[in-house]
Design an enzyme around this catalytic site. Structure first.
Site, PDB file in Angstrom:
ATOM      1  N   HIS A   1     -20.867  -4.368  -9.620  1.00 28.76           N
ATOM      2  CA  HIS A   1     -19.551  -4.547  -8.989  1.00 28.76           C
ATOM      3  C   HIS A   1     -18.600  -5.266  -9.949  1.00 28.76           C
ATOM      4  O   HIS A   1     -17.465  -4.830 -10.180  1.00 28.76           O
ATOM      5  CB  HIS A   1     -19.722  -5.351  -7.692  1.00 28.76           C
ATOM      6  CG  HIS A   1     -18.441  -5.703  -7.014  1.00 28.76           C
ATOM      7  ND1 HIS A   1     -17.908  -4.958  -5.980  1.00 28.76           N
ATOM      8  CD2 HIS A   1     -17.553  -6.711  -7.226  1.00 28.76           C
ATOM      9  CE1 HIS A   1     -16.767  -5.495  -5.584  1.00 28.76           C
ATOM     10  NE2 HIS A   1     -16.524  -6.563  -6.323  1.00 28.76           N
ATOM     11  N   GLU A   2     -19.069  -6.365 -10.522  1.00 24.11           N
ATOM     12  CA  GLU A   2     -18.197  -7.158 -11.400  1.00 24.11           C
ATOM     13  C   GLU A   2     -17.836  -6.390 -12.666  1.00 24.11           C
ATOM     14  O   GLU A   2     -16.687  -6.400 -13.104  1.00 24.11           O
ATOM     15  CB  GLU A   2     -18.867  -8.493 -11.761  1.00 24.11           C
ATOM     16  CG  GLU A   2     -19.120  -9.413 -10.564  1.00 24.11           C
ATOM     17  CD  GLU A   2     -17.880  -9.643  -9.706  1.00 24.11           C
ATOM     18  OE1 GLU A   2     -16.754  -9.610 -10.249  1.00 24.11           O
ATOM     19  OE2 GLU A   2     -18.037  -9.827  -8.491  1.00 24.11           O
TER      20      GLU A   2
ATOM     21  N   TYR B   1       0.799  -1.231   0.000  1.00 27.80           N
ATOM     22  CA  TYR B   1       0.000   0.000   0.000  1.00 27.80           C
ATOM     23  C   TYR B   1       0.836   1.288   0.000  1.00 27.80           C
ATOM     24  O   TYR B   1       0.411   2.302   0.553  1.00 27.80           O
ATOM     25  CB  TYR B   1      -0.970  -0.023   1.192  1.00 27.80           C
ATOM     26  CG  TYR B   1      -1.970  -1.165   1.071  1.00 27.80           C
ATOM     27  CD1 TYR B   1      -3.128  -1.012   0.313  1.00 27.80           C
ATOM     28  CD2 TYR B   1      -1.717  -2.392   1.664  1.00 27.80           C
ATOM     29  CE1 TYR B   1      -4.032  -2.062   0.165  1.00 27.80           C
ATOM     30  CE2 TYR B   1      -2.612  -3.452   1.531  1.00 27.80           C
ATOM     31  CZ  TYR B   1      -3.765  -3.272   0.780  1.00 27.80           C
ATOM     32  OH  TYR B   1      -4.640  -4.327   0.635  1.00 27.80           O
TER      33      TYR B   1
ATOM     34  N   HIS C   1     -14.971  -4.126 -12.315  1.00 25.50           N
ATOM     35  CA  HIS C   1     -13.651  -4.762 -12.491  1.00 25.50           C
ATOM     36  C   HIS C   1     -13.274  -4.817 -13.976  1.00 25.50           C
ATOM     37  O   HIS C   1     -12.158  -4.513 -14.370  1.00 25.50           O
ATOM     38  CB  HIS C   1     -13.678  -6.198 -11.954  1.00 25.50           C
ATOM     39  CG  HIS C   1     -13.694  -6.301 -10.457  1.00 25.50           C
ATOM     40  ND1 HIS C   1     -12.821  -5.619  -9.657  1.00 25.50           N
ATOM     41  CD2 HIS C   1     -14.456  -7.057  -9.614  1.00 25.50           C
ATOM     42  CE1 HIS C   1     -13.051  -5.943  -8.378  1.00 25.50           C
ATOM     43  NE2 HIS C   1     -14.042  -6.804  -8.329  1.00 25.50           N
TER      44      HIS C   1
ATOM     45  N   ARG D   1      -9.103  -5.379   1.131  1.00 25.28           N
ATOM     46  CA  ARG D   1      -9.500  -4.606  -0.041  1.00 25.28           C
ATOM     47  C   ARG D   1     -10.968  -4.170   0.034  1.00 25.28           C
ATOM     48  O   ARG D   1     -11.338  -3.112  -0.434  1.00 25.28           O
ATOM     49  CB  ARG D   1      -9.269  -5.421  -1.315  1.00 25.28           C
ATOM     50  CG  ARG D   1      -9.973  -6.762  -1.299  1.00 25.28           C
ATOM     51  CD  ARG D   1      -9.676  -7.603  -2.539  1.00 25.28           C
ATOM     52  NE  ARG D   1      -8.247  -7.917  -2.656  1.00 25.28           N
ATOM     53  CZ  ARG D   1      -7.724  -8.581  -3.680  1.00 25.28           C
ATOM     54  NH1 ARG D   1      -8.482  -9.017  -4.652  1.00 25.28           N
ATOM     55  NH2 ARG D   1      -6.437  -8.819  -3.732  1.00 25.28           N
ATOM     56  N   TYR D   2     -11.818  -5.005   0.615  1.00 26.77           N
ATOM     57  CA  TYR D   2     -13.246  -4.659   0.666  1.00 26.77           C
ATOM     58  C   TYR D   2     -13.519  -3.627   1.756  1.00 26.77           C
ATOM     59  O   TYR D   2     -14.387  -2.778   1.599  1.00 26.77           O
ATOM     60  CB  TYR D   2     -14.110  -5.903   0.881  1.00 26.77           C
ATOM     61  CG  TYR D   2     -13.913  -6.956  -0.180  1.00 26.77           C
ATOM     62  CD1 TYR D   2     -14.344  -6.741  -1.490  1.00 26.77           C
ATOM     63  CD2 TYR D   2     -13.264  -8.153   0.105  1.00 26.77           C
ATOM     64  CE1 TYR D   2     -14.157  -7.703  -2.478  1.00 26.77           C
ATOM     65  CE2 TYR D   2     -13.076  -9.122  -0.872  1.00 26.77           C
ATOM     66  CZ  TYR D   2     -13.518  -8.892  -2.157  1.00 26.77           C
ATOM     67  OH  TYR D   2     -13.314  -9.848  -3.125  1.00 26.77           O
TER      68      TYR D   2
ATOM     69  N   HIS E   1     -13.311 -16.399   0.478  1.00 25.42           N
ATOM     70  CA  HIS E   1     -11.988 -15.804   0.281  1.00 25.42           C
ATOM     71  C   HIS E   1     -10.877 -16.502   1.066  1.00 25.42           C
ATOM     72  O   HIS E   1      -9.704 -16.255   0.804  1.00 25.42           O
ATOM     73  CB  HIS E   1     -12.037 -14.316   0.611  1.00 25.42           C
ATOM     74  CG  HIS E   1     -13.055 -13.581  -0.228  1.00 25.42           C
ATOM     75  ND1 HIS E   1     -14.421 -13.755  -0.056  1.00 25.42           N
ATOM     76  CD2 HIS E   1     -12.913 -12.701  -1.240  1.00 25.42           C
ATOM     77  CE1 HIS E   1     -15.081 -13.003  -0.927  1.00 25.42           C
ATOM     78  NE2 HIS E   1     -14.196 -12.348  -1.659  1.00 25.42           N
TER      79      HIS E   1
ATOM     80  N   HIS F   1     -19.160 -18.232  -6.693  1.00 24.06           N
ATOM     81  CA  HIS F   1     -18.845 -16.905  -6.149  1.00 24.06           C
ATOM     82  C   HIS F   1     -18.475 -15.968  -7.310  1.00 24.06           C
ATOM     83  O   HIS F   1     -17.616 -16.279  -8.133  1.00 24.06           O
ATOM     84  CB  HIS F   1     -17.717 -16.980  -5.126  1.00 24.06           C
ATOM     85  CG  HIS F   1     -17.551 -15.697  -4.378  1.00 24.06           C
ATOM     86  ND1 HIS F   1     -18.230 -15.417  -3.209  1.00 24.06           N
ATOM     87  CD2 HIS F   1     -16.843 -14.580  -4.668  1.00 24.06           C
ATOM     88  CE1 HIS F   1     -17.938 -14.202  -2.810  1.00 24.06           C
ATOM     89  NE2 HIS F   1     -17.097 -13.668  -3.673  1.00 24.06           N
ATOM     90  N   ALA F   2     -19.112 -14.805  -7.350  1.00 25.08           N
ATOM     91  CA  ALA F   2     -18.956 -13.908  -8.494  1.00 25.08           C
ATOM     92  C   ALA F   2     -17.514 -13.431  -8.672  1.00 25.08           C
ATOM     93  O   ALA F   2     -16.825 -13.122  -7.697  1.00 25.08           O
ATOM     94  CB  ALA F   2     -19.863 -12.691  -8.309  1.00 25.08           C
TER      95      ALA F   2
ATOM     96  N   GLU G   1     -12.024  -2.899  -6.117  1.00 24.88           N
ATOM     97  CA  GLU G   1     -13.285  -3.336  -5.529  1.00 24.88           C
ATOM     98  C   GLU G   1     -14.291  -2.189  -5.426  1.00 24.88           C
ATOM     99  O   GLU G   1     -15.491  -2.418  -5.341  1.00 24.88           O
ATOM    100  CB  GLU G   1     -13.042  -3.937  -4.136  1.00 24.88           C
ATOM    101  CG  GLU G   1     -12.133  -5.168  -4.136  1.00 24.88           C
ATOM    102  CD  GLU G   1     -12.637  -6.297  -5.017  1.00 24.88           C
ATOM    103  OE1 GLU G   1     -13.848  -6.355  -5.282  1.00 24.88           O
ATOM    104  OE2 GLU G   1     -11.812  -7.118  -5.461  1.00 24.88           O
TER     105      GLU G   1
HETATM  106  O1  X8Z Z   1     -16.295 -11.173  -3.166  1.00 31.50           O
HETATM  107  C1  X8Z Z   1     -16.881 -10.163  -3.469  1.00 31.50           C
HETATM  108  C2  X8Z Z   1     -17.204  -9.868  -4.937  1.00 31.50           C
HETATM  109  C3  X8Z Z   1     -16.186 -10.422  -5.849  1.00 31.50           C
HETATM  110  S1  X8Z Z   1     -14.703  -9.547  -5.806  1.00 31.50           S
HETATM  111  C4  X8Z Z   1     -18.533 -10.479  -5.293  1.00 31.50           C
HETATM  112  N1  X8Z Z   1     -17.322  -9.312  -2.504  1.00 31.50           N
HETATM  113  C5  X8Z Z   1     -17.075  -9.563  -1.093  1.00 31.50           C
HETATM  114  C6  X8Z Z   1     -17.845 -10.779  -0.599  1.00 31.50           C
HETATM  115  O2  X8Z Z   1     -18.764 -11.248  -1.297  1.00 31.50           O
HETATM  116  O3  X8Z Z   1     -17.554 -11.261   0.488  1.00 31.50           O
HETATM  117  C7  X8Z Z   1     -18.029  -8.045  -2.716  1.00 31.50           C
HETATM  118  C8  X8Z Z   1     -18.397  -7.571  -1.350  1.00 31.50           C
HETATM  119  C9  X8Z Z   1     -17.528  -8.320  -0.380  1.00 31.50           C
HETATM  120 ZN    ZN Z   2     -14.781  -7.640  -6.547  1.00 31.05          ZN
END
Ligand code: X8Z
Ligand code: ZN
Length: 606
Positions: free
Chosen positions: A377-378, A217, A381, A514-515, A505, A347-348, A405
């Protein structure tokens, strides 16, 4: 964003020591001193080789995520092993230039080379292979995960829907615990993965993987952690107020024996498998008298919108800002709905397979407001990836990972009632008297998320630096869940469980801070592009739809990729260089005032 590099592990065959002189009694000749030109030539070669290998690994990772089976896992692990070895080899070679006086750009690239991987391996082909195999296996275990009782089996999508809509505490509890039967088998593998990656991080010169993750960072690792805590402390009063109100309303609904009106909230009642976003509780907690008169999920249904329509509408928002439409291949190659005949990672995620124009998303879209938001959101990216595609390989990325993000989320902050009217989904704009309802909805998504966004990597940092021993993995997880979110597990947890593994994750090896960053930054971005679009008025009612001036501003920031330290990118977009929670606080100010009034006779805290 999906980058196989985030799942990749690390390296190795240590560059074969350039042949020293063969046995001789003469003193070895001193190697000619390295120059800045050598460093630049080295980088040129490293970028070319890494970029080619990355494409191969990305395609293998795409197959493994779209067709979960033993063969795709094998191929993916091989490809990631290869990339990891190459990346670590170059990262180690980069150290040869440590003492040289170099221009800022060359130095930045050498630094980024060292930080290329999320899970580095030491310079040993076998360890790199083991690490890559564990990564593929964990991801596949999560992707295939399901829970079966005596009556039927539930996919994560099935359970997600029930958690969102059912108010039967026993069923919710069963599914909450049921999904967490997926992760205990991950535990030992995860421990081994950490062991190998920590060794990899040490070989790259970091004390451990925690320091390495926090070093990305443009500031000292500890300064980054301190900044994060400072931002959290600023928004915590808002979270505390929301927690207090939600707990009181849940207690009214379920009764004091299910939800006592003091202490932690049972985690299975918050409308989401991880209690990370609480939008599905809106009906239970809405502000009486100023609630929203429409429900976006219902509008999607009423207008018979398909999953593809949802993506087209999101794309149209971006093109309204002046961005070019997505390429034809995006529509041909993306995955939009859950296939019936095979297992996929639902998972997206958003991908750029060739680092140029082969953009795709992979998502099992549901026709809900929540997924409408996630589609934006996607696509954020993908538009970001395209904006920096002409940067050199080591700068193909966002200013920091929070920026990536935040981009699509910034756009969906503009999915306001007035925008829905323009789209023809709503007949007329709701009166300002409904604003509190709108803000409550947003707070359940955005404010409720903050402590979760913070704690996932607080847990990993502790795991990586050894503060949390493997025999306490689950206890450490729940200590953080209780402390930051004020929630409690509805059924007893022990070290036979591995609850972190039930969140994508962790097995997916995607860093999570990052979120947290993104949820703060997106309000800064929103505030600034709204000003650029000439908007005046309360921030939550601004939509930048159709503003090419706002689009140009975003494009200018995104084009920078990772070529400049992130505070410069922040300044390019917002006029100041800092991460700053005051925009999110301003946005929710009217709701905070209302919550404080509601809570005045309640005992808040846990
Ligand atoms: O994982 C994601 C995205 C893909 S980068 C759908 N998010 C986190 C989650 O689902 O835990 C977006 C919000 C937080
Ligand atoms: Zn994302």
């Amino acid at each position: 964003m999906k980058s196989f590099k985030t799942t990749a592990t690390a390296l190795v065959f240590a560059a074969l020591a350039a042949c020293g002189p063969s046995a001789t009694t003469e003193a070895p000749e001193a190697a000619p001193a390295l120059t800045a030109a050598d460093a630049r030539a080295f980088l040129q070669e490293a970028e070319a080789k890494l970029e080619a290998t990355a494409e191969y690994a990305a395609r293998a990772a795409w197959l493994a995520a779209n067709f979960i089976n033993v063969d795709s896992q094998f191929v993916e692990a091989r490809a990631i092993q290869e990339y990891t070895l190459l990346s670590v080899q170059y990262a180690e070679e980069a150290a040869r230039f440590d003492q040289l006086d170099l221009d800022a750009d060359t130095r930045r690239k050498l630094n980024r080379l060292k930080q290329d991987l999320s899970f580095p391996a030491p310079a040993d082909a076998e360890l790199a292979g083991e690490l890559a195999e564990i990564g593929s296996e964990l991801q596949a275990t999560y992707g295939k995960g399901q829970y079966c009782n005596t009556e039927r089996c539930y996919s994560l999508q099935d359970m997600t829907k029930i958690l969102a809509t059912s108010r039967d505490p026993e069923l919710l509890k069963e599914l909450w615990a049921g999904w967490r039967t997926v992760s205990p088998p991950m535990r030992e593998k995860y421990q081994r993965q950490v062991e190998i990656a920590n060794a990899g991080a040490r070989q790259l010169g970091y004390d451990n993987l925690s320091v390495m993750w926090r070093s990305k960072y443009d500031m000292e690792a500890d300064a980054f952690a301190a900044d994060i805590d400072a931002q959290w402390n600023k928004v915590k009063p808002l979270y505390d107020a929301l927690h207090c109100h939600v707990r009181a309303k849940l207690s009214d609904h379920y009764g004091d024996d299910v939800v006592p009106d003091s202490g932690k909230i049972p985690a299975h009642l918050l409308g989401n498998m991880w209690a990370q976003q609480w939008g599905n509780l809106y009906d239970l907690v809405k502000p009486e008298g100023s609630e929203q008169s429409y429900d976006l999920t219902a509008l999607i249904e009423q207008h018979a919108m398909s999953e593809l329509d949802m993506v087209k509408i999101a794309e149209a928002f971006f093109t309204s800002l002046g961005f070019k439409p997505l390429p034809e291949t995006f529509w041909q190659r993306s995955l939009f709905t859950k296939p019936r005949d095979r297992e996929v990672v639902c998972h997206a995620s958003a991908w750029n397979l060739d680092n140029q124009d082969d953009l795709r998303i992979k998502m099992c879209i549901e026709k809900t407001a929540e997924d409408f938001q996630t589609v934006h959101h996607e696509l954020g990216h993908n538009f970001y990836q395209r904006a920096y595609k002409d940067q050199p390989y080591l700068y193909k990325g966002s200013a920091n990972d929070g920026f990536h993000e935040a981009l699509g989320d910034t756009i969906s902050l503009s999915v306001t009632p007035s925008y829905l009217v323009q789209l023809g989904l709503l007949k007329e704009e709701p009166p300002a008297s409904e604003d509190l309802g709108y803000l409550m909805n947003m707070a359940l998504e955005k404010i409720a998320f903050l402590p979760f966004g913070l704690l996932v990597d607080k847990w990993r940092w502790q795991v990586f630096n050894g503060e949390l021993a493997p025999e306490n993995y689950n206890q450490g997880w729940w200590d953080l869940r209780e402390k930051y979110q004020g929630i409690a597990a509805p059924v007893a947890r022990t070290e036979a469980h591995f609850d972190p593994g039930a969140k994508f994750h962790i097995p997916g090896n995607t860093p999570y801070m990052r979120y947290f960053l993104a949820f703060i930054q997106q309000f800064q971005f929103h505030q600034s592009v709204c000003a650029t679009a000439g908007y005046e008025g309360p921030l939550h009612r601004c939509s930048i739809y159709n503003s090419t001036a706002a689009g140009d501003k975003l494009q200018a920031m995104m084009e920078l990729g990772a070529s400049r330290p992130w505070p410069e990118a922040m300044e390019a977009l917002t006029g100041q260089p800092l991460l700053d929670a005051s925009a999110i606080i301003d946005y929710f100010q009217p709701l905070k005032t209302w919550l404080d009034e509601q809570n005045k006779d309640r005992q808040c805290g846990w």
